[in-house]
Motif scaffolding. Structure first.
Motif, PDB file in Angstrom:
ATOM      1  N   THR A  66       0.497  -0.405   4.225  1.00 57.04           N
ATOM      2  CA  THR A  66       0.861   1.008   4.355  1.00 57.04           C
ATOM      3  C   THR A  66       1.505   1.574   3.098  1.00 57.04           C
ATOM      4  O   THR A  66       1.697   2.784   2.986  1.00 57.04           O
ATOM      5  CB  THR A  66       1.819   1.203   5.541  1.00 57.04           C
ATOM      6  OG1 THR A  66       2.935   0.299   5.397  1.00 57.04           O
ATOM      7  CG2 THR A  66       1.129   0.931   6.867  1.00 57.04           C
ATOM      8  N   ALA A  67       1.855   0.702   2.145  1.00 59.55           N
ATOM      9  CA  ALA A  67       2.528   1.149   0.918  1.00 59.55           C
ATOM     10  C   ALA A  67       1.574   1.279  -0.258  1.00 59.55           C
ATOM     11  O   ALA A  67       2.009   1.464  -1.393  1.00 59.55           O
ATOM     12  CB  ALA A  67       3.656   0.187   0.564  1.00 59.55           C
ATOM     13  N   ARG A  68       0.267   1.209  -0.013  1.00 61.23           N
ATOM     14  CA  ARG A  68      -0.703   1.227  -1.112  1.00 61.23           C
ATOM     15  C   ARG A  68      -0.546   2.474  -1.989  1.00 61.23           C
ATOM     16  O   ARG A  68      -0.484   2.376  -3.218  1.00 61.23           O
ATOM     17  CB  ARG A  68      -2.114   1.155  -0.555  1.00 61.23           C
ATOM     18  CG  ARG A  68      -3.211   1.109  -1.625  1.00 61.23           C
ATOM     19  CD  ARG A  68      -4.583   1.086  -0.978  1.00 61.23           C
ATOM     20  NE  ARG A  68      -4.775   2.280  -0.130  1.00 61.23           N
ATOM     21  CZ  ARG A  68      -5.830   2.455   0.661  1.00 61.23           C
ATOM     22  NH1 ARG A  68      -6.750   1.513   0.739  1.00 61.23           N
ATOM     23  NH2 ARG A  68      -5.943   3.559   1.383  1.00 61.23           N
ATOM     24  N   ASP A  69      -0.480   3.646  -1.380  1.00 61.62           N
ATOM     25  CA  ASP A  69      -0.351   4.884  -2.158  1.00 61.62           C
ATOM     26  C   ASP A  69       1.001   4.947  -2.870  1.00 61.62           C
ATOM     27  O   ASP A  69       1.094   5.423  -4.007  1.00 61.62           O
ATOM     28  CB  ASP A  69      -0.522   6.101  -1.250  1.00 61.62           C
ATOM     29  CG  ASP A  69      -1.951   6.258  -0.739  1.00 61.62           C
ATOM     30  OD1 ASP A  69      -2.859   5.577  -1.268  1.00 61.62           O
ATOM     31  OD2 ASP A  69      -2.152   7.041   0.208  1.00 61.62           O
ATOM     32  N   TYR A  70       2.038   4.487  -2.179  1.00 57.79           N
ATOM     33  CA  TYR A  70       3.373   4.472  -2.782  1.00 57.79           C
ATOM     34  C   TYR A  70       3.381   3.614  -4.046  1.00 57.79           C
ATOM     35  O   TYR A  70       3.907   4.028  -5.090  1.00 57.79           O
ATOM     36  CB  TYR A  70       4.397   3.950  -1.776  1.00 57.79           C
ATOM     37  CG  TYR A  70       5.730   3.586  -2.383  1.00 57.79           C
ATOM     38  CD1 TYR A  70       6.650   4.581  -2.738  1.00 57.79           C
ATOM     39  CD2 TYR A  70       6.078   2.258  -2.619  1.00 57.79           C
ATOM     40  CE1 TYR A  70       7.871   4.255  -3.303  1.00 57.79           C
ATOM     41  CE2 TYR A  70       7.291   1.916  -3.182  1.00 57.79           C
ATOM     42  CZ  TYR A  70       8.191   2.922  -3.532  1.00 57.79           C
ATOM     43  OH  TYR A  70       9.399   2.587  -4.094  1.00 57.79           O
ATOM     44  N   VAL A  71       2.813   2.417  -3.969  1.00 58.81           N
ATOM     45  CA  VAL A  71       2.781   1.513  -5.122  1.00 58.81           C
ATOM     46  C   VAL A  71       2.017   2.159  -6.278  1.00 58.81           C
ATOM     47  O   VAL A  71       2.456   2.141  -7.431  1.00 58.81           O
ATOM     48  CB  VAL A  71       2.150   0.161  -4.738  1.00 58.81           C
ATOM     49  CG1 VAL A  71       1.925  -0.701  -5.973  1.00 58.81           C
ATOM     50  CG2 VAL A  71       3.039  -0.571  -3.730  1.00 58.81           C
ATOM     51  N   ARG A  72       0.879   2.768  -5.974  1.00 57.57           N
ATOM     52  CA  ARG A  72       0.081   3.443  -7.013  1.00 57.57           C
ATOM     53  C   ARG A  72       0.886   4.559  -7.673  1.00 57.57           C
ATOM     54  O   ARG A  72       0.942   4.670  -8.907  1.00 57.57           O
ATOM     55  CB  ARG A  72      -1.186   4.010  -6.382  1.00 57.57           C
ATOM     56  CG  ARG A  72      -2.107   4.761  -7.347  1.00 57.57           C
ATOM     57  CD  ARG A  72      -3.033   5.670  -6.570  1.00 57.57           C
ATOM     58  NE  ARG A  72      -2.306   6.707  -5.844  1.00 57.57           N
ATOM     59  CZ  ARG A  72      -2.705   7.266  -4.703  1.00 57.57           C
ATOM     60  NH1 ARG A  72      -3.845   6.885  -4.134  1.00 57.57           N
ATOM     61  NH2 ARG A  72      -1.979   8.211  -4.121  1.00 57.57           N
ATOM     62  N   ASP A  73       1.527   5.398  -6.868  1.00 57.80           N
ATOM     63  CA  ASP A  73       2.264   6.541  -7.406  1.00 57.80           C
ATOM     64  C   ASP A  73       3.518   6.099  -8.156  1.00 57.80           C
ATOM     65  O   ASP A  73       3.896   6.703  -9.170  1.00 57.80           O
ATOM     66  CB  ASP A  73       2.637   7.505  -6.275  1.00 57.80           C
ATOM     67  CG  ASP A  73       1.420   8.142  -5.628  1.00 57.80           C
ATOM     68  OD1 ASP A  73       0.336   8.119  -6.248  1.00 57.80           O
ATOM     69  OD2 ASP A  73       1.552   8.659  -4.498  1.00 57.80           O
TER      70      ASP A  73
END
Length: 375
Positions: A278-285
């Protein structure tokens, strides 16, 4: 003269009041992040700051909250109880609308009540059960951590006896209390020894804990003590298993104890965001914004900020009462750390993915084998 005074009074009202109203409308929403941003806990504290900064950048790029920009200010308490009230006073002088933190339980039990009295909305990060009921909290609490620890110890190791080394703070002692009770209920013999913080060597403490021949040594301390205890435990040559409590899941632990020592222990904690779907976008950003890898707790402050901004929008104000009511009504929010629902009565998150972790050859925390069955 009375007529002239009346005219002056009317003109003053026409000039001053619209300016004051405009200033209030344009004032930024001030969110303080209270965490240890210097000293031993600075790696985690700065990660928490960056998590909130990322959420603020994203919401400001989308027009802000209630038409106002969000300003993030840092409140470095070094994780020290003596700085709890001075840090609160700095935040209050900055006219903060909300605070994300404190992170350290020993600080939070002192200054959270002051934030409440000042009308500063607390989205706290303390794990001690002693702060339940104050504001809201999206990270694990003591009563959610201890069952995972006990289950792992009992299922994976089935010990006849366990020695506990524990600090005296609200969180550290409370964590040890719940684990001890769970183990005793299962028939495990438990011996417990206090740990005095700030010492250079804990060899004598470890020797005393090992004197009864335990199969497991559980350590509920801060990193500064935990790293030294783990090193002394390995140096002893004892076959006893090493379990480090929740407060030791910190990159500083590995830096101080070394990878080899760290790999001889398991830790209760939460997975890195890189290992959380669920943190994929967070890690990218996060990588794009800060040109570095995120640590553990920034994802939790990121989610804390996001539910705070949503609560302010839904309440139509930044005032304490309406915002807190909306925060406590949070249900099914899709966060980087998973789905977030808040218990309306306690303000605590209803479910958090606490796991048992180990350290790999690169010094990173990863999910330990067998943790899935204990979570």
């Amino acid at each position: 003269m009375r007529t002239r005074a009346l005219v002056v009074s009317v003109l003053t009202a026409l000039v001053v009041f619209p300016v004051a109203a405009s200033t209030a409308a344009e004032r930024k929403i001030v969110v303080a992040v209270e965490a240890p941003m210097s000293g031993v806990g600075r790696v985690d504290g700065l990660d928490q700051l960056r998590g909130v900064e990322l959420a603020a950048r994203q919401i400001n790029a989308a027009g802000g909250v209630l038409g106002r920009r969000v300003l993030v200010i840092r409140a470095d308490d070094r994780g020290e109880p003596r700085l709890a009230l001075p840090t609160f006073r700095r935040v209050a002088r900055a006219r903060a609308d909300a605070v994300i933190g404190p992170y350290n339980s020993s600080v939070a039990v002192i200054n959270l009540p002051f934030y409440v009295r000042a009308g500063i909305v607390p989205v706290q990060m303390a794990s001690t059960d002693a702060t339940s009921g104050i504001g809201v909290n999206v990270q694990p609490k003591t009563r959610q951590i201890a069952p995972v620890e006990a289950s792992f110890i009992l299922r994976q190791w089935a010990p006849g006896s366990v020695a506990i080394l524990a600090g005296a703070s609200s969180f550290l002692a409370g964590q040890a209390d719940l684990l001890e009770a769970a183990l005793r209920r299962d028939g495990v013999a438990v011996t417990r020894y206090p740990v005095e913080p700030g010492r250079d060597d804990y060899g004598a403490d470890v020797a005393r804990a090992l004197s009864t021949g335990p199969q497991v040594v559980y350590v509920s301390t801060k990193v500064a003590e935990g790293a030294k205890i783990a090193a002394a435990l390995q140096a002893s040559g004892s076959p006893a298993k090493c379990f480090m409590g929740f407060a030791n899941q910190d990159p500083t632990f590995v830096a101080q104890a070394g990878v080899e020592v760290s790999r001889h222990c398991v830790f209760s904690g939460v997975p890195l965001p890189q290992a959380t779907p669920t943190a994929r976008d967070y890690v990218r950003d996060y990588r794009a914004a800060f040109r570095m890898e995120p640590a553990v707790w920034g994802a939790f402050t990121y989610d804390s900020a996001r539910i705070l901004f949503r609560a302010m929008r839904e309440a139509g104000t930044t005032d304490y009462g309406p915002v807190l009511a909306r925060l406590r009504s949070t249900r099914g929010f899709r966060g980087a750390t998973g789905t977030i629902s808040i218990n309306r009565r306690t303000g605590d998150r209803t479910k958090v993915a606490v796991r048992v972790l180990s350290v790999n050859g690169r010094g990173a925390f990863v999910i330990a084998p067998g943790s899935e069955r204990s979570s």
